[in-house]
Design an enzyme around this catalytic site. Structure first.
Site, PDB file in Angstrom:
ATOM      1  N   ASP A  42       0.871  -1.159   0.000  1.00  0.00           N
ATOM      2  CA  ASP A  42       0.000   0.000   0.000  1.00  0.00           C
ATOM      3  C   ASP A  42       0.918   1.222   0.000  1.00  0.00           C
ATOM      4  O   ASP A  42       1.969   1.201   0.629  1.00  0.00           O
ATOM      5  CB  ASP A  42      -0.886  -0.008   1.248  1.00  0.00           C
ATOM      6  CG  ASP A  42      -1.711   1.254   1.357  1.00  0.00           C
ATOM      7  OD1 ASP A  42      -2.486   1.523   0.431  1.00  0.00           O
ATOM      8  OD2 ASP A  42      -1.565   1.966   2.366  1.00  0.00           O
ATOM      9  N   LYS A  43       0.552   2.270  -0.702  1.00  0.00           N
ATOM     10  CA  LYS A  43       1.469   3.423  -0.810  1.00  0.00           C
ATOM     11  C   LYS A  43       1.479   4.267   0.461  1.00  0.00           C
ATOM     12  O   LYS A  43       2.494   4.381   1.137  1.00  0.00           O
ATOM     13  CB  LYS A  43       1.096   4.306  -2.009  1.00  0.00           C
ATOM     14  CG  LYS A  43       2.059   5.499  -2.181  1.00  0.00           C
ATOM     15  CD  LYS A  43       1.647   6.409  -3.305  1.00  0.00           C
ATOM     16  CE  LYS A  43       0.556   7.369  -2.887  1.00  0.00           C
ATOM     17  NZ  LYS A  43       1.024   8.423  -1.930  1.00  0.00           N
ATOM     18  N   THR A  44       0.334   4.847   0.788  1.00  0.00           N
ATOM     19  CA  THR A  44       0.270   5.829   1.862  1.00  0.00           C
ATOM     20  C   THR A  44       0.477   5.182   3.226  1.00  0.00           C
ATOM     21  O   THR A  44      -0.253   4.276   3.621  1.00  0.00           O
ATOM     22  CB  THR A  44      -1.085   6.560   1.836  1.00  0.00           C
ATOM     23  OG1 THR A  44      -1.276   7.111   0.538  1.00  0.00           O
ATOM     24  CG2 THR A  44      -1.109   7.669   2.866  1.00  0.00           C
ATOM     25  N   THR A  55      -2.771   1.919  -4.631  1.00  0.00           N
ATOM     26  CA  THR A  55      -3.025   3.231  -4.038  1.00  0.00           C
ATOM     27  C   THR A  55      -4.325   3.806  -4.576  1.00  0.00           C
ATOM     28  O   THR A  55      -4.757   3.468  -5.684  1.00  0.00           O
ATOM     29  CB  THR A  55      -1.866   4.205  -4.340  1.00  0.00           C
ATOM     30  OG1 THR A  55      -2.164   5.478  -3.780  1.00  0.00           O
ATOM     31  CG2 THR A  55      -1.640   4.352  -5.831  1.00  0.00           C
ATOM     32  N   GLY A  56      -4.916   4.664  -3.795  1.00  0.00           N
ATOM     33  CA  GLY A  56      -6.101   5.378  -4.247  1.00  0.00           C
ATOM     34  C   GLY A  56      -5.751   6.657  -4.970  1.00  0.00           C
ATOM     35  O   GLY A  56      -6.632   7.341  -5.505  1.00  0.00           O
ATOM     36  N   LYS A  89      -9.676  -2.940  -2.804  1.00  0.00           N
ATOM     37  CA  LYS A  89      -8.288  -3.384  -2.617  1.00  0.00           C
ATOM     38  C   LYS A  89      -8.175  -4.909  -2.584  1.00  0.00           C
ATOM     39  O   LYS A  89      -7.232  -5.483  -3.138  1.00  0.00           O
ATOM     40  CB  LYS A  89      -7.698  -2.777  -1.338  1.00  0.00           C
ATOM     41  CG  LYS A  89      -7.301  -1.318  -1.490  1.00  0.00           C
ATOM     42  CD  LYS A  89      -6.510  -0.819  -0.295  1.00  0.00           C
ATOM     43  CE  LYS A  89      -6.036   0.614  -0.527  1.00  0.00           C
ATOM     44  NZ  LYS A  89      -5.216   1.110   0.587  1.00  0.00           N
ATOM     45  N   ASP A 143      -1.204  -0.680   6.226  1.00  0.00           N
ATOM     46  CA  ASP A 143      -1.253  -0.158   7.592  1.00  0.00           C
ATOM     47  C   ASP A 143      -2.613   0.367   8.016  1.00  0.00           C
ATOM     48  O   ASP A 143      -2.813   0.680   9.173  1.00  0.00           O
ATOM     49  CB  ASP A 143      -0.234   0.976   7.747  1.00  0.00           C
ATOM     50  CG  ASP A 143      -0.713   2.272   7.099  1.00  0.00           C
ATOM     51  OD1 ASP A 143      -1.321   2.183   6.019  1.00  0.00           O
ATOM     52  OD2 ASP A 143      -0.485   3.346   7.680  1.00  0.00           O
ATOM     53  N   ASP A 157      -7.007  -1.444   4.546  1.00  0.00           N
ATOM     54  CA  ASP A 157      -6.110  -2.496   4.059  1.00  0.00           C
ATOM     55  C   ASP A 157      -6.474  -3.869   4.628  1.00  0.00           C
ATOM     56  O   ASP A 157      -5.981  -4.884   4.141  1.00  0.00           O
ATOM     57  CB  ASP A 157      -4.651  -2.190   4.440  1.00  0.00           C
ATOM     58  CG  ASP A 157      -4.137  -0.933   3.764  1.00  0.00           C
ATOM     59  OD1 ASP A 157      -4.571  -0.668   2.631  1.00  0.00           O
ATOM     60  OD2 ASP A 157      -3.321  -0.218   4.366  1.00  0.00           O
TER      61      ASP A 157
END
Length: 685
Positions: A369-371, A522-523, A550, A569, A573
């Site tokens: 996940d990016k963020t 990512t969104g 996701k 995180d 997720d």
């Protein structure tokens, strides 16, 4: 990091629920046993075995000496051998009784059969039914068996060392502040909201927030990070960590079983007791071996009895039962599990589910996940472009003065950058938030406005070519561009983005070296996602993915039978973590994400994903090595013990069989201990 777990004991007792359970697979046969018990049994049995061996007629004949003779001396081997049998052997017989009561005959049953046969043979020889002296073998056999169990218990105890160390982290008392006084109280009396004083060199007694003071805190036993972390007012501290270079007053936010330390201990204990495919295989092999041993013993006895060698029929039968004891098989997997779990805990990697760790060795793709995972999850200034006639520090100082009164995340990013650079703080008045546009204020009698691209157009100010070149590049990379305007001129521009963790590119490089593809979900827009992926080196990107989609995105990566890990995180997720073959939660994330994952990274460092895979592969190798050794040993040893080589002059005594069995166990334990040399991250990291 908060570890939300079900309450396993009274919150008033910080140690409640943390008595270490035995390593899976060793619990039944060692229930109620201890290292000290087997140690004491070994030394007393060993002391009694010496005179048994010394007065043995066979040993005297082989070594060519004569033991002192006095009335009753010929009964020394029988008397002391019987004492050794009762004192040292009774623990095995009790264990066998428990196994038979559970209808699960195993190691203790085999050992008991062996020593009972040996004792019966010796007793029969003493009463003249056989002309053979085997008391020395009975005594030495039991002594060696007890020694083997002592060494096994020591190995298991050492494997729990990291958890015992965690349990010892909490102090017995805390200094609770009451007005101007500080009173020492037991930890059980602490309550949420209490203020405690943590002096230099003292341990934090419970989770909390620093209310006053500053200090460097050693969190290495919790996170594995050796560098001390600076803590000031407002910072969170964790129970068991050590303050140095200053004192802290901490407001307690969690006590007892609700602390992060307690959560970590529960996770590790659960992992050591959780199921394992390799363990299931070892358990089946050990169960089969029991029946193989009994059948082999029966065949051995029948063959030699009808061959006319009735004395050795019993001896060889006992030797077969001894040497077939699945000690090595019983220890092969549990010890590796205990050691690998402890290694993970010491390196800030918590294994909640053993099967998740086992699956990690076969991963084809790791999805991040990016963020908050590859990035820090908060905006940060990544570029500054000052217009001609303005320095970067002057630009930042004026923009930060305007934004100091704003709660907007982008405003906080500029203020944080000003603090990082230690620029001069300027006085500011007449602050005004401009909805959807930015903010303005009077800074040293000059009106300054900070906002997005619309600002430069509305203010009708010219953007110098050198500034425009940078802002165009920033926008292409998906970064947010902010301008600072002073009345009729442009002061400069800022690039603001969700800051990429410096460890992210290293983690991706290491995963590529391991032959694993790296993807990102990512969104964010495709422009932002592609920019981050390009800079980090990610292979595939799924951008503009809604939180509810996701899990579906993870399933797409699993197409074609690929084994996929998901690293995240946030609450959104959790479904993706549960869908993936291996769910890995960043430890600083939410409790929901942690509950949905099989592995938790305490340090929020994406490089620890590499460590988890390295640990998985090394653990599996050790399991297979131990299983192969333990199985191969029995395939060779049982026929030799049965007397297959007697015609070539090789007849294995009971005591030698016991030594061989113990050596096999020791080799398995030693091989498992080699796992401690594993480095979870490469030297280049």
């Amino acid at each position: 990091m908060k570890m939300a777990q079900k309450d396993n004991g009274p919150a008033s007792d910080p140690h409640a629920g943390h008595k270490m359970s035995d390593v899976h697979g060793s619990h039944d046969r060692h229930a109620g046993h201890s290292v000290a018990m087997f140690r004491d049994k070994f030394w007393l049995s060993f002391a009694l075995t010496i005179p048994v061996v010394f007065w043995s007629s066979d040993v005297q004949h082989w070594l060519g000496y004569t033991a002192p003779s006095f009335p009753g001396s010929k009964f020394i081997p029988a008397i002391l051998g019987t004492i050794v049998f009762v004192y040292g052997g009774l623990v095995f017989i009790r264990g066998a009784w428990g196994e038979l009561a559970d209808r699960k005959p195993g190691m203790m049953t085999l050992i008991s059969l062996a020593i009972v046969v040996a004792f019966g043979t010796s007793l029969a020889a003493t009463f003249g039914l056989f002309e053979i002296d085997v008391w020395w073998e009975v005594a030495s056999l039991i002594t060696i068996m007890v020694l083997g169990h002592w060494l096994e218990m020591r190995a298991i105890s050492q494997a729990r060392g990291a958890l015992n160390a965690l349990a010892a982290l909490l102090p017995d008392t805390a200094e609770r502040v009451n007005g101007a006084d500080a009173q020492s109280v037991p930890l059980s009396e602490l309550r949420v909201g209490d203020i405690v004083l943590v002096r230099p060199g003292a341990r934090v007694p419970a989770d909390g927030v620093v209310a006053e003071g500053s200090a460097d805190v050693d969190e290495s036993m919790i996170t594995g990070e050796s560098k001390a972390v600076s803590k000031v007012a407002g910072a969170r501290v964790v129970a068991g960590t050590v303050a140095s270079g200053g004192s802290l007053r901490v407001s307690i936010t969690a006590v007892g079983d609700q602390t992060a330390l307690s959560g970590i201990m529960r996770l590790v204990a659960t992992a050591q007791a959780s199921g394992s495919r390799a363990q299931a295989l070892a358990d089946r092999a050990a169960a089969i071996l029991f029946y193989v041993a009994v059948v082999s013993g029966a065949i051995t006895f029948t063959y030699w009895w009808f061959a006319g060698d009735r004395e050795h029929a019993l001896i060889r039968t006992a030797t077969v039962l001894i040497i077939a004891c699945p000690h090595a098989l019983g220890l092969a997997i549990p010890l590796v599990i205990a050691i690998s779990t402890s290694i993970g805990a010491q390196n800030g990697l918590l294994v909640k589910d053993r099967l998740a760790l086992e699956r990690a060795r076969n991963l084809d793709t790791v999805i991040f996940d990016k963020t908050g995972t590859l990035t820090r999850g908060a905006p940060a200034v990544s570029g500054v472009a000052a217009a001609p006639g303005t320095t970067e520090d002057n630009l930042i100082a004026r923009a930060a003065a305007v934004e100091s009164n704003s709660e907007h995340p982008l405003a906080k990013a500029i203020v944080t950058e000003a603090k990082r650079r230690n620029v001069t703080q300027l006085s500011v008045t007449n602050f005004e938030a401009l909805a959807g546009r930015g903010a303005k204020a009077l800074v040293e009698d000059e009106t300054i406005i900070v906002g997005g691209p619309r600002l430069s157009i509305e203010a009708k100010v010219a953007v110098p070519p050198e500034v425009e070149k940078l802002t165009t590049a920033w926008a292409t990379d998906g970064k947010t561009v902010l301008y600072a305007v002073a009345q009729d001129r442009l002061l400069g521009a800022f690039a603001v983005e969700d800051e990429i963790r410096p460890e992210s590119s290293e983690a991706v490089d290491e995963l590529h070296r391991l032959g694993i593809q790296v993807a990102m979900i990512t969104g964010d827009s495709k422009t932002v996602a592609d920019s981050v992926a390009r800079r980090i080196g990610i292979d595939e990107v799924a951008a503009e993915v809604l939180p509810t989609d996701k899990a579906a995105a993870v399933k797409k990566f699993q197409m074609g039978g690929k084994k996929v890990a998901m690293v995240g995180d946030g609450v959104n997720d959790a479904p993706a973590l549960a869908t993936a073959d291996v769910g890995i939660a960043i430890g600083a994330g939410t409790d929901v994400a942690i509950e949905s994952a099989g592995i938790v990274l305490v340090r929020s460092d994406p490089r620890d994903v590499v460590g988890a895979i390295r640990l998985s592969r090394a653990t599996y190798r050790k399991m297979i090595q131990n299983l192969v050794w333990a199985t191969a040993y029995n395939l060779v040893a049982i026929p030799v013990a049965a007397g297959i080589l007697v015609h070539w002059g090789l007849d294995l005594p009971m005591s030698v069989g016991a030594v061989a069995m113990s050596l096999s166990t020791i080799m398995v334990a030693a091989n498992a201990q080699l796992l401690r040399r594993l480095k979870l991250q490469s030297e280049t990291l």
